[in-house]
Scaffold this active site. Structure first.
Site, short mmCIF file in Angstrom:
data_model
loop_
_atom_site.label_atom_id
_atom_site.label_comp_id
_atom_site.label_asym_id
_atom_site.label_seq_id
_atom_site.Cartn_x
_atom_site.Cartn_y
_atom_site.Cartn_z
N LYS A 1 -22.75 -26.72 -54.77
CA LYS A 1 -22.44 -25.61 -53.87
C LYS A 1 -23.50 -25.49 -52.77
O LYS A 1 -23.18 -25.23 -51.61
CB LYS A 1 -22.36 -24.30 -54.66
CG LYS A 1 -22.18 -23.06 -53.77
CD LYS A 1 -22.06 -21.79 -54.59
CE LYS A 1 -21.91 -20.57 -53.68
NZ LYS A 1 -21.68 -19.33 -54.44
N HIS B 1 12.07 -57.41 -58.80
CA HIS B 1 12.34 -56.03 -58.38
C HIS B 1 12.60 -55.11 -59.57
O HIS B 1 13.57 -54.36 -59.61
CB HIS B 1 13.50 -55.99 -57.39
CG HIS B 1 13.22 -56.75 -56.13
ND1 HIS B 1 12.27 -56.35 -55.22
CD2 HIS B 1 13.74 -57.90 -55.64
CE1 HIS B 1 12.23 -57.22 -54.21
NE2 HIS B 1 13.11 -58.17 -54.45
#
Length: 508
Positions: free
Chosen positions: A140, A270
């Site tokens: 922070k 595929h």
């Protein structure tokens, strides 16, 4: 005020000491004052480097068996004070709070403890309180404080202070703060998921993302988040693409259906199988799988459920293929396959797949349980007068495994442990059936005596009528249509065997 800051003091409190020594020695050489606790304090002392115990700062001992050590205003004040805030500066002096410019923390190993199947009491004790608080405080206050929250960032940080003579830029500190917030959020997510029993709440955090060349198409960015190296040892070939990974996933899911069967080889294109066969040897299985559809096999993904030997590798080498996967390869087989420099060779490890499947949908995600049901002989309920023969039962189960791993709507034909053809991803089951018939015919396969699998029930008897005319003699489907009897009646009138499984296998 300059955004470049020198490190003059550091608080170090880590669980694992791996990789810490070079940093401690570098900080000492740069005249940084070190504060520490417990085992880390002992570690630094054993290096012959002076260190101040946190207890000397707080005038308070470590209590509750080490549960409370750093949770004190003098510690967090030293981390969180804003050096350009006059009130903070005055309070630092008033309460005799030492400035802490750097925090190095390595959290208790919560995830590893859970994975080790430790007792709940041991797991609870590995929920870090002080460490996570130190991380959040330092991150922070990145404007003034440096945070190193992971062993993974030790090298980055050591390079920073070495190359910049103990100083960091605002950009450096913000980067390390970002990494720290990732550590804290990932840690909290793991703890939540350990406790969570509410299936309507979903949280996932994956730490190791990989940038791909692109997504499905070159204009799309692509990324993979996961632990690929745990599943596979990549021994040769180019980097896997987004589409390669999708095909590899489909290949693994399919071959897993045959882990307890004889030598089986699959070829996918595929995401769908274009060739699959089980034989006495893996070379025979490969050749039979290739014969299913040699056209589609070009550029495909190949996978075996057992070791690929020299004979099989020699045959594979005649085909252009993207990826070859097996649990094991003969060393000479790898040498043969490596003749194509871009061909990807993967050794598949035994790793459990996630029990949940996730995909994006609209402005959210869909989550579901993995389809872990594989139809077996015990699941088959014969609903016709004619029962399937022993060979037909084998082929029905074989076809069902393929069907489960093929895009819906799908129909699969199998005969003698071989995929004859399939109709995939069609908008109607009749279209899927017709596609499968046409494909079998195009490659010269005789459907007489073949078995058919459907991923869902037949609402009308039209599919079994077409199947009978094509030569099919046995059918497997889940059943469940209010008009099941129409299909059953047709099969009885035409001496087809049909079995129900009670389990639908849609794959959208």
């Amino acid at each position: 005020m300059s955004t470049t800051k020198s490190i003059q003091s550091a608080l170090i409190s880590v669980f694992s000491k791996d990789g810490l020594e070079p940093i401690v020695r570098k900080l000492h050489s740069q005249n940084v004052t070190l504060y520490s606790t417990g085992g880390t304090e002992d570690f630094i002392k054993n290096l012959g480097i002076p260190v101040i115990p946190v207890e000397d700062v707080t005038s308070y001992p470590s209590i509750l068996g080490g549960r409370v050590k750093t949770l004190h205003p003098k510690v967090f004040g030293g981390i969180l004070n804003r050096q350009d805030n006059e009130s903070d500066v005055q309070q630092m002096k008033e309460f005799d709070i030492p400035q802490i410019d750097l925090v190095i923390v390595d959290l208790y190993p919560f995830e590893k403890t859970v994975a080790s199947r430790a007792s709940e009491a041991d797991i609870i004790e590995k929920i870090d309180i002080g460490g996570i608080s130190l991380i959040r405080a330092a991150a922070k206050n990145f404007k003034d404080t440096v945070i190193v929250a992971s062993v993974d960032d030790y090298s980055l940080f050591l390079d920073m202070i070495t190359n910049q003579n103990g100083t960091t830029s605002l950009e450096d500190r913000k980067l390390l703060a970002t990494k720290a917030f990732h550590v804290s959020s990932h840690y909290d997510g793991a703890i939540f998921n350990y406790f969570n029993t509410d299936e309507t709440i979903y949280k996932e955090s994956i730490a190791n993302g990989q940038v791909l060349r692109y997504g499905e198409n070159p204009h799309q960015k692509g990324f993979f988040f996961g632990e690929f190296e745990k599943m596979f040892n990549k021994v040769h070939g180019k980097e896997l693409s987004y589409n390669n990974l999708l095909d590899v996933d489909a290949a693994v899911n399919l071959i897993n259906e045959f882990q307890n069967d004889g030598p089986t080889f699959a070829i996918l294109k595929h995401n769908n199988a274009c060739g699959l066969a089980s034989r006495k040897t893996i070379c025979e299985a490969y050749l039979a799988a290739l014969a299913c559809d040699p056209t589609s096999a070009f550029g495909g993904v190949l996978i075996a459920n057992t070791k690929i030997d020299v004979a099989t590798a020699t045959e594979i080498n005649h085909l252009f293929c993207e990826v070859v996967i097996a649990p094991e390869f003969d060393s000479e087989a790898i040498t043969i396959l490596e003749e194509k420099k871009n061909r990807i060779i993967l050794v598949q490890n035994k790793v459990a797949l996630p029990e949940r499947q996730v995909r994006t949908c609209l402005n959210g995600i869909l989550v579901q349980d993995r389809n872990n049901i594989t139809d077996t002989k015990e699941d088959l309920k014969t609903v016709t007068i004619t029962a399937p023969t022993a060979q037909e039962v084998e082929d029905l189960i074989f076809a069902s495994k393929v069907c489960k791993n093929t895009k819906s709507n799908t129909i699969v034909f199998a005969k003698n442990g071989t995929l004859i053809s399939s109709g995939t991803g069609q908008t109607s089951r009749v279209d899927a059936l017709m596609q499968a018939i046409d494909k079998a015919s195009a490659f010269g396969f005789d459907l007489n005596g073949a078995s058919m699998a459907s991923d869902a029930f037949f609402p009308f008897p039209d599919c079994v009528e077409l199947a009978k005319k094509a030569g099919i003699t046995a059918v497997i489907q889940p059943g469940g249509s209010i008009k099941d009897q129409l299909s059953i009646d047709y099969c009885n009138e035409n001496k087809l065997a049909m079995v129900f499984t009670g389990t639908r296998h849609f794959k959208h």
